[in-house]
Design a protein around this motif. Structure first.
Motif, PDB file in Angstrom:
ATOM      1  N   GLN A 197       0.865  -1.161   0.125  1.00 15.11           N
ATOM      2  CA  GLN A 197       0.139   0.141  -0.148  1.00 15.11           C
ATOM      3  C   GLN A 197       0.756   1.240  -0.043  1.00 15.11           C
ATOM      4  O   GLN A 197       1.729   1.258   0.605  1.00 15.11           O
ATOM      5  N   LEU A 198       0.579   2.216  -0.745  1.00 10.69           N
ATOM      6  CA  LEU A 198       1.235   3.422  -0.876  1.00 10.69           C
ATOM      7  C   LEU A 198       0.002   4.637  -0.784  1.00 10.69           C
ATOM      8  O   LEU A 198      -0.818   4.474  -1.439  1.00 10.69           O
ATOM      9  N   LEU A 216       3.894  17.102  -0.152  1.00  7.69           N
ATOM     10  CA  LEU A 216       3.066  15.901  -0.104  1.00  7.69           C
ATOM     11  C   LEU A 216       4.109  14.750   0.425  1.00  7.69           C
ATOM     12  O   LEU A 216       5.407  14.726   0.496  1.00  7.69           O
ATOM     13  N   SER A 217       3.459  13.825   1.249  1.00  4.88           N
ATOM     14  CA  SER A 217       3.966  12.777   1.711  1.00  4.88           C
ATOM     15  C   SER A 217       3.261  11.217   1.335  1.00  4.88           C
ATOM     16  O   SER A 217       2.117  11.555   0.964  1.00  4.88           O
ATOM     17  N   CYS A 218       4.141  10.312   1.361  1.00  8.99           N
ATOM     18  CA  CYS A 218       3.621   8.985   0.964  1.00  8.99           C
ATOM     19  C   CYS A 218       4.245   8.067   1.680  1.00  8.99           C
ATOM     20  O   CYS A 218       5.507   7.837   2.015  1.00  8.99           O
ATOM     21  N   VAL A 219       3.244   7.250   2.392  1.00  6.31           N
ATOM     22  CA  VAL A 219       3.840   6.259   3.094  1.00  6.31           C
ATOM     23  C   VAL A 219       3.492   4.879   2.656  1.00  6.31           C
ATOM     24  O   VAL A 219       2.443   4.413   2.456  1.00  6.31           O
ATOM     25  N   ALA A 220       4.676   3.883   2.726  1.00  4.05           N
ATOM     26  CA  ALA A 220       4.371   2.610   2.213  1.00  4.05           C
ATOM     27  C   ALA A 220       4.374   1.639   3.270  1.00  4.05           C
ATOM     28  O   ALA A 220       4.810   1.680   4.360  1.00  4.05           O
ATOM     29  N   THR A 245       9.493  -3.787   1.221  1.00  2.00           N
ATOM     30  CA  THR A 245      10.840  -3.464   2.084  1.00  2.00           C
ATOM     31  C   THR A 245      10.949  -2.104   1.155  1.00  2.00           C
ATOM     32  O   THR A 245      11.529  -2.233   0.066  1.00  2.00           O
ATOM     33  N   PHE A 246      10.711  -1.116   2.003  1.00  2.88           N
ATOM     34  CA  PHE A 246      10.844   0.258   1.218  1.00  2.88           C
ATOM     35  C   PHE A 246      12.126   0.668   0.756  1.00  2.88           C
ATOM     36  O   PHE A 246      12.067   1.226  -0.546  1.00  2.88           O
ATOM     37  N   SER A 247      13.153   0.094   1.470  1.00  2.09           N
ATOM     38  CA  SER A 247      14.639   0.472   0.961  1.00  2.09           C
ATOM     39  C   SER A 247      14.894  -0.229  -0.321  1.00  2.09           C
ATOM     40  O   SER A 247      16.014   0.273  -1.129  1.00  2.09           O
ATOM     41  N   LYS A 248      13.917  -1.217  -1.024  1.00  2.00           N
ATOM     42  CA  LYS A 248      14.378  -1.759  -2.136  1.00  2.00           C
ATOM     43  C   LYS A 248      13.575  -0.884  -3.271  1.00  2.00           C
ATOM     44  O   LYS A 248      13.715  -1.568  -4.585  1.00  2.00           O
ATOM     45  N   ALA A 267      13.789   5.000   7.003  1.00  2.00           N
ATOM     46  CA  ALA A 267      13.432   4.607   8.374  1.00  2.00           C
ATOM     47  C   ALA A 267      12.078   4.731   8.683  1.00  2.00           C
ATOM     48  O   ALA A 267      11.203   3.855   9.583  1.00  2.00           O
ATOM     49  N   LYS A 268      11.429   5.435   7.979  1.00  2.80           N
ATOM     50  CA  LYS A 268       9.988   5.783   8.090  1.00  2.80           C
ATOM     51  C   LYS A 268       8.906   5.225   7.135  1.00  2.80           C
ATOM     52  O   LYS A 268       7.857   5.583   7.005  1.00  2.80           O
ATOM     53  N   ASN A 269       9.604   4.699   5.996  1.00  3.65           N
ATOM     54  CA  ASN A 269       8.811   4.234   4.882  1.00  3.65           C
ATOM     55  C   ASN A 269       8.165   5.380   4.058  1.00  3.65           C
ATOM     56  O   ASN A 269       7.077   5.060   3.518  1.00  3.65           O
TER      57      ASN A 269
END
Length: 123
Positions: free
Chosen positions: A3-4, A20-24, A28-31, A75-77
């Motif tokens: 989910q984004l 704008l912000s987007c949380v995933a 694995t967000f860092s990938k 660290a916060k995705n």
């Protein structure tokens, strides 16, 4: 399930700024190479900005270069799009997107998409 979720859109005046912000989640967000794209009424979706997995390589569309800034906090995705000096032409639905890739590019093809957040710039 990936989910984004975007947030931060709204109605602003020309010359204003917006972030704008987007949380995933669910990935694995860092990938992910992360990008922001937009679609104005009657137009095709277009690339706005993208950032490498580590966050050290941002790229921009010519139309926003010098005004917009993309960044991420693994660290916060979360990925951000700081938009300054907004113009009427920036009015669009802005989408956050993620792609499993090693290289950042101006592609509009992404593996994962958010639902979009509306940005409206008035005069």
């Amino acid at each position: 399930q990936v989910q984004l979720v975007e947030s931060g859109g709204g109605l602003v005046q020309a010359g204003d700024s917006l972030r704008l912000s987007c949380v995933a989640s669910g990935v694995t967000f860092s990938k992910l190479v992360m990008g922001w794209l937009r679609q104005a009424p009657g137009k095709e979706r277009e690339f706005v900005a993208a950032v490498s997995r580590s966050g050290d390589v941002p790229i921009y569309a010519d139309s926003v270069k010098g005004r917009f800034s993309i960044s991420r906090e693994n660290a916060k995705n979360t990925v951000y799009l700081q938009m300054n000096s907004l113009t009427l032409e920036d009015t669009a639905v802005y989408y956050c997107a993620g792609q499993v890739d090693s290289y950042v590019s101006r592609t509009t093809s992404y593996d994962y998409w958010g639902q979009g957040t509306q940005v409206t710039v008035g005069s």
